[in-house]
Scaffold this active site. Sequence first.
Site, PDB file in Angstrom:
ATOM      1  N   ASP A   8       0.880  -1.170   0.000  1.00 21.25           N
ATOM      2  CA  ASP A   8       0.000   0.000   0.000  1.00 21.25           C
ATOM      3  C   ASP A   8       0.919   1.221   0.000  1.00 21.25           C
ATOM      4  OD1 ASP A   8       0.922   0.349   2.607  1.00 21.25           O
ATOM      5  OD2 ASP A   8      -1.060   0.360   3.544  1.00 21.25           O
ATOM      6  N   CYS A  65       3.412  -2.838   3.981  1.00 24.51           N
ATOM      7  CA  CYS A  65       2.488  -1.757   4.348  1.00 24.51           C
ATOM      8  C   CYS A  65       3.204  -0.939   5.422  1.00 24.51           C
ATOM      9  CB  CYS A  65       1.119  -2.291   4.789  1.00 24.51           C
ATOM     10  SG  CYS A  65       1.105  -3.336   6.247  1.00 24.51           S
ATOM     11  N   GLY A  66       2.484  -0.108   6.159  1.00 20.05           N
ATOM     12  CA  GLY A  66       3.173   0.737   7.131  1.00 20.05           C
ATOM     13  C   GLY A  66       3.960  -0.084   8.140  1.00 20.05           C
ATOM     14  N   THR A  67       3.294  -1.090   8.695  1.00 22.68           N
ATOM     15  CA  THR A  67       3.923  -1.935   9.714  1.00 22.68           C
ATOM     16  C   THR A  67       4.173  -3.365   9.248  1.00 22.68           C
ATOM     17  OG1 THR A  67       1.736  -2.605  10.477  1.00 22.68           O
ATOM     18  CG2 THR A  67       2.743  -0.692  11.582  1.00 22.68           C
ATOM     19  N   HIS A  98      11.535 -22.580  10.390  1.00 21.93           N
ATOM     20  CA  HIS A  98      10.465 -23.160  11.198  1.00 21.93           C
ATOM     21  C   HIS A  98       9.092 -23.079  10.549  1.00 21.93           C
ATOM     22  CE1 HIS A  98      12.569 -23.066  15.419  1.00 21.93           C
ATOM     23  NE2 HIS A  98      13.333 -23.592  14.465  1.00 21.93           N
ATOM     24  N   ARG A 109       7.272   1.680   7.362  1.00 24.74           N
ATOM     25  CA  ARG A 109       7.463   2.781   8.323  1.00 24.74           C
ATOM     26  C   ARG A 109       8.184   2.323   9.579  1.00 24.74           C
ATOM     27  NH1 ARG A 109       1.199   4.560   7.601  1.00 24.74           N
ATOM     28  NH2 ARG A 109       1.429   5.685   5.637  1.00 24.74           N
ATOM     29  N   ARG A 132       9.593 -31.825  13.196  1.00 22.76           N
ATOM     30  CA  ARG A 132       8.471 -31.376  14.030  1.00 22.76           C
ATOM     31  C   ARG A 132       7.784 -30.146  13.444  1.00 22.76           C
ATOM     32  NH1 ARG A 132      13.141 -29.393  16.127  1.00 22.76           N
ATOM     33  NH2 ARG A 132      13.171 -27.305  17.048  1.00 22.76           N
ATOM     34  N   HIS A 133       8.517 -29.376  12.653  1.00 22.24           N
ATOM     35  CA  HIS A 133       7.928 -28.165  12.059  1.00 22.24           C
ATOM     36  C   HIS A 133       6.914 -28.519  10.972  1.00 22.24           C
ATOM     37  CE1 HIS A 133      10.802 -26.050  14.420  1.00 22.24           C
ATOM     38  NE2 HIS A 133      11.807 -26.705  13.843  1.00 22.24           N
ATOM     39  N   ARG A 136       3.677 -29.346  12.549  1.00 25.27           N
ATOM     40  CA  ARG A 136       2.953 -28.138  12.974  1.00 25.27           C
ATOM     41  C   ARG A 136       2.307 -27.433  11.783  1.00 25.27           C
ATOM     42  NH1 ARG A 136       8.045 -26.968  16.954  1.00 25.27           N
ATOM     43  NH2 ARG A 136       7.453 -28.546  18.471  1.00 25.27           N
TER      44      ARG A 136
HETATM   45  C1  RB5 Z   1      -2.014   2.729   6.465  1.00 23.17           C
HETATM   46  O1  RB5 Z   1      -2.075   3.986   7.073  1.00 23.17           O
HETATM   47  C2  RB5 Z   1      -1.576   1.680   7.483  1.00 23.17           C
HETATM   48  O2  RB5 Z   1      -2.615   1.401   8.336  1.00 23.17           O
HETATM   49  C3  RB5 Z   1      -1.109   0.439   6.756  1.00 23.17           C
HETATM   50  O3  RB5 Z   1      -0.051   0.757   5.906  1.00 23.17           O
HETATM   51  C4  RB5 Z   1      -0.602  -0.696   7.616  1.00 23.17           C
HETATM   52  O4  RB5 Z   1       0.361  -0.285   8.523  1.00 23.17           O
HETATM   53  C5  RB5 Z   1      -1.617  -1.570   8.207  1.00 23.17           C
HETATM   54  O5  RB5 Z   1      -1.315  -2.553   8.909  1.00 23.17           O
END
Ligand code: RB5
Length: 145
Positions: A8, A65-67, A98, A109, A132-133, A136
Amino acid sequence: MEFFLGSDHGGFPLKEKIKKWLEGKGHKAKDLGCFSEERCDYPDYAEKAAKAVAKKKGAIGLLFCGTGIGMCIAANKVKGIRAALVYSEVTGRMAKEHNNANILCLGGRTTSFAEAKKAVGAFLKAEFQKGRHLRRLRKIALLER
Ligand code: RB5
């Protein structure tokens, strides 16, 4: 190795850097969008990349994405996908050893280009440890039924 990339707006700049880095190493990286920093919804791109990876044996997805969290949640809804949030050498390596992940999710970000390269590089060098992996992962696959 064939890669499908998606992001994104929050992950777009890191996706662009990783794409160039992979291509520089001779990998094929198909970019499924987005193609700018204009605001968009990460599930749309998670769906495109996850479906492409699920269809093609041996393909690897990279989602940004951001995170990395939203992409990871969305991609794991697609049958056959094992998406892992990675942000370091250790998490990249473990995602292969694993979890035999077929998609890596990264935070544009929250993770620097240097750390992202370490995570992806370690994943690509590692081998799934089976044993074992595998047991799972079979249990995880049963959750998809
Ligand atoms: C977008 O602002 C943000 O929410 C997205 O990039 C992401 O981090 C979602 O998990």
